[in-house]
Design an enzyme around this catalytic site. Sequence first.
Site, PDB file in Angstrom:
ATOM      1  N   LYS A  30       0.836  -1.211   0.000  1.00 22.01           N
ATOM      2  CA  LYS A  30       0.000   0.000   0.000  1.00 22.01           C
ATOM      3  C   LYS A  30       0.868   1.256   0.000  1.00 22.01           C
ATOM      4  CE  LYS A  30      -3.739  -2.495   2.250  1.00 22.01           C
ATOM      5  NZ  LYS A  30      -4.321  -2.934   3.535  1.00 22.01           N
ATOM      6  N   GLN A  63      -3.981  -1.619   9.994  1.00 20.14           N
ATOM      7  CA  GLN A  63      -3.900  -2.930   9.362  1.00 20.14           C
ATOM      8  C   GLN A  63      -4.464  -4.006  10.281  1.00 20.14           C
ATOM      9  OE1 GLN A  63      -2.884  -3.671   6.149  1.00 20.14           O
ATOM     10  NE2 GLN A  63      -3.614  -5.724   6.643  1.00 20.14           N
ATOM     11  N   ASP A 115     -10.500   4.024   5.008  1.00 23.37           N
ATOM     12  CA  ASP A 115     -10.703   2.581   4.836  1.00 23.37           C
ATOM     13  C   ASP A 115     -12.149   2.184   5.147  1.00 23.37           C
ATOM     14  OD1 ASP A 115      -9.652   0.120   4.060  1.00 23.37           O
ATOM     15  OD2 ASP A 115      -9.102  -0.457   6.089  1.00 23.37           O
TER      16      ASP A 115
END
Length: 297
Positions: free
Chosen positions: A58, A102, A125
């Site tokens: 990413k 994450q 996200d």
Amino acid sequence: MPHTQTARLMDGTGLARKILDHSAAMATAITRQTGTPPCLATVLVGDDPASATYVRMKRARCEKAGIASRHLHLPATTTTAELVDAITSLSEDPEVHGILLQHPVGAHIDERAAFEAIAPHKDVDGVTMRSFAAMSFGLPGFVSCTPGGIMRLLDHYDVELAGKRAVVVGRSAILGKPAGMLLLARDATVTYCHSRTRDLESIVREADVLVAAVGRPGFIRGEDIKVGAVVIDAGYSPGNLGDVDFDGAVTRARLITPVPGGVGPMTIAMLLSQTADAAALQSGLAPAELVPPSSPE
């Protein structure tokens, strides 16, 4: 007589490239107008190799798109309170426009509490309860990246959703549940299923649009796919195995996502797209006016 059509593959890699190109143009415009590039902060707890690989990937995509990245790597012994404090600091930092925590973070950490420490305007996200509520009520906000990518794929391939029977197999907070809400918002009739659903096969057979997001390789048999259905396989397991028996489904579906190369690339593309949007909004700019899309996606 057996059905012998071959489904058209839904190219997530190609569409993701277009979205990333647009995000890069957005980043250039934002940097030019504000003097500061969009910035995505990634937070990793512990040393899980797969998670570390995802974060590196990413960050590399960010660099390629002209989006700055800041990485915070915390030890596996980090407590919930310490993680919440770290994310709160990023939420309050004006130089950070988006935050990605994450997953997974470790069984001893209250992951939901950590997610909720992300400011809604930086939740690129789409993992907070505020973002889920906005998706559910059709209000402005950031969508969960994988479901958002799925919707972009469906639109790109002109899949009509109004009045169609959509079946979502999976109920996770960042994939199955929001995918169903986004489909419902487009007037699809949505049924949620999961690994404990009784007589799952008969429900799958009725699906005009199937979203498989249960995380079990080959969980859905190809023979249960309705002829002419659209199949979105959001599962991934080692060996490039999705949740759907691809070889069986490809002879019955009208459209199907490959694994890999379908949903996966769209997830990262949506993350960077929403980071660019977040930076624009936080800078008082209108995202659509910075770089109008050259064509519908």
